[in-house]
Design an enzyme around this catalytic site. Structure first.
Site, PDB file in Angstrom:
ATOM      1  N   ARG A  60       0.868  -1.182   0.000  1.00 38.41           N
ATOM      2  CA  ARG A  60       0.000   0.000   0.000  1.00 38.41           C
ATOM      3  C   ARG A  60       0.899   1.224   0.000  1.00 38.41           C
ATOM      4  NH1 ARG A  60      -2.940   3.487   3.568  1.00 38.41           N
ATOM      5  NH2 ARG A  60      -4.981   4.034   2.679  1.00 38.41           N
ATOM      6  N   GLY A  61       0.823   1.991  -1.060  1.00 35.73           N
ATOM      7  CA  GLY A  61       1.747   3.098  -1.267  1.00 35.73           C
ATOM      8  C   GLY A  61       1.810   4.090  -0.131  1.00 35.73           C
ATOM      9  N   GLU A  62       0.666   4.448   0.413  1.00 39.18           N
ATOM     10  CA  GLU A  62       0.648   5.453   1.475  1.00 39.18           C
ATOM     11  C   GLU A  62       1.381   4.976   2.728  1.00 39.18           C
ATOM     12  OE1 GLU A  62      -3.258   6.909   2.321  1.00 39.18           O
ATOM     13  OE2 GLU A  62      -3.829   6.917   0.208  1.00 39.18           O
ATOM     14  N   ASP A  63       1.479   3.654   2.912  1.00 39.37           N
ATOM     15  CA  ASP A  63       2.087   3.111   4.126  1.00 39.37           C
ATOM     16  C   ASP A  63       3.600   2.950   4.025  1.00 39.37           C
ATOM     17  OD1 ASP A  63      -0.481   2.976   5.027  1.00 39.37           O
ATOM     18  OD2 ASP A  63      -0.668   0.800   4.843  1.00 39.37           O
ATOM     19  N   THR A  64       4.079   2.388   2.909  1.00 39.10           N
ATOM     20  CA  THR A  64       5.496   1.972   2.869  1.00 39.10           C
ATOM     21  C   THR A  64       6.262   2.414   1.617  1.00 39.10           C
ATOM     22  OG1 THR A  64       5.018  -0.165   1.805  1.00 39.10           O
ATOM     23  CG2 THR A  64       4.916  -0.092   4.218  1.00 39.10           C
ATOM     24  N   ARG A  65       5.605   3.151   0.706  1.00 44.48           N
ATOM     25  CA  ARG A  65       6.279   3.493  -0.550  1.00 44.48           C
ATOM     26  C   ARG A  65       7.588   4.240  -0.319  1.00 44.48           C
ATOM     27  NH1 ARG A  65       4.727   3.844  -5.608  1.00 44.48           N
ATOM     28  NH2 ARG A  65       2.499   3.728  -5.116  1.00 44.48           N
ATOM     29  N   GLY A  98      -7.312   2.738 -13.203  1.00 47.39           N
ATOM     30  CA  GLY A  98      -8.366   2.290 -14.092  1.00 47.39           C
ATOM     31  C   GLY A  98      -8.104   0.864 -14.512  1.00 47.39           C
ATOM     32  N   GLU A 126      -4.854  -7.314  -6.176  1.00 48.52           N
ATOM     33  CA  GLU A 126      -3.503  -7.796  -6.487  1.00 48.52           C
ATOM     34  C   GLU A 126      -3.215  -9.093  -5.743  1.00 48.52           C
ATOM     35  OE1 GLU A 126      -0.911  -3.692  -7.279  1.00 48.52           O
ATOM     36  OE2 GLU A 126      -0.397  -5.033  -5.619  1.00 48.52           O
TER      37      GLU A 126
END
Length: 309
Positions: free
Chosen positions: A24-29, A57, A91
């Site tokens: 999840r990008g907001e958490d660990t990107r 999309g 995913e």
């Protein structure tokens, strides 16, 4: 084409990626996942990471699904808010599907969430699923509601299956040290699953070669202090297997080094193509360039090599 032929065709296709990263990008990107990605690239692995926070999309989803199919290994970074994202959960379902049907390897990383919570969808995951299920109840169309219910069921099953796999819990595996965990993942798990990456062909029937090179390997690895340069010369008449031994030694120890290069037949290669060609090969390997590094002259090459070594 029969079912067996189709399966064989799928399993024999060329890989595009060594590793697919699900997170999840907001958490660990900007933290753990970016450092893991950099470590994989430094070791020469082809890793796929979704670097875009663009509006998602169906076209982008299909691209990600193809990347999962074309990757040998999927690493799932479970964070507290991973299950908030329907995108991440889709995913995950695809990753577990590829594990079951195509034999892909899957490594779960429990970054800041306990595996039992993922397995049972409790704690912070229960909150996320409460929101997903609230959305189902608000659906007016019966078919759409049934489809969403089935989707949530698949998410739950995929989370349970993934949490039951052998993986790493940041607190237990590395006592909270992210760098140590990343090193463990890259140097142990990935190396075990992709043992032949950057390896050299030794011989058709390399019987007994491991025993014969063991003393040399011990000297190279333990023959001095960490700051020493260790050199071993292998002498003998042509055809005795000096190059075979050198290939086997490289295969055994190359994973211990972040930067490495194997230069074979240096004298003949330099005579045929020039010393600059050999210098370019060395620098390209060390910098891990996909295209050959350009050097204008031998003297310039000496300066470049000094700079990087």
């Amino acid at each position: 084409m029969t079912a067996n032929q189709a399966s064989s065709s799928s399993s024999s296709k060329l890989w595009k990626y060594d590793v697919f990263l699900s997170f999840r990008g907001e958490d660990t990107r900007k933290g753990f996942t970016s450092h893991l990605y950099a470590a994989l690239k430094d070791r020469g692995y082809q890793a796929y990471i979704d670097e875009d926070d663009l509006k998602r999309g169906e076209q982008i989803k299909e691209e990600l699904f193809r990347a999962i199919e074309e990757a040998r290994i999927s690493i799932i970074v479970f964070s507290k808010r991973y299950a908030d994202s329907s995108w991440c959960l889709d995913e995950l379902v695809k990753i577990m599907e590829c594990r079951e049907k195509l034999g892909r390897e899957v490594l779960p990383i429990f970054y800041d969430v306990d595996p039992s919570l993922v397995r049972k969808q409790e704690g912070c995951l229960a909150e996320a699923f409460q929101k997903h299920e609230d959305g189902i109840r608000e659906e007016k169309d019966d078919k759409q509601r049934e489809a969403k219910e089935e989707r949530v069921k698949q998410w739950r099953e995929a989370l349970t299956q993934a949490a039951n796999l052998s993986g790493h819990h940041l607190q237990n595996s590395a006592n909270g040290h992210e760098a140590k965990l990343i090193k463990k993942i890259v140097d142990e798990n990935i190396r075990e699953w992709l043992p032949r990456i950057t390896q050299l062909d030794v011989a058709k029937h390399p019987i007994g070669i491991d025993y014969r090179i063991q003393d040399i390997i011990c000297h190279l690895i333990h023959g001095g202090s960490p700051d020493d340069v260790v050199i071993v010369g292998i002498w003998g008449m042509g055809g005795l297997g000096k190059t075979t031994a050198a290939n086997a030694i490289y295969n055994k120890i190359h994973h211990k080094f972040q930067f490495k290069s194997f230069l074979a037949d240096v004298r003949d290669t330099a005579r045929k193509f020039g010393l600059v060609y050999v210098q370019e090969k060395l620098v390209s390997d060390i910098l891990q360039e996909t295209t050959k590094f350009q050097i204008n002259s031998v003297n310039a090459g000496i300066s470049v090599i000094k700079q990087h070594l």
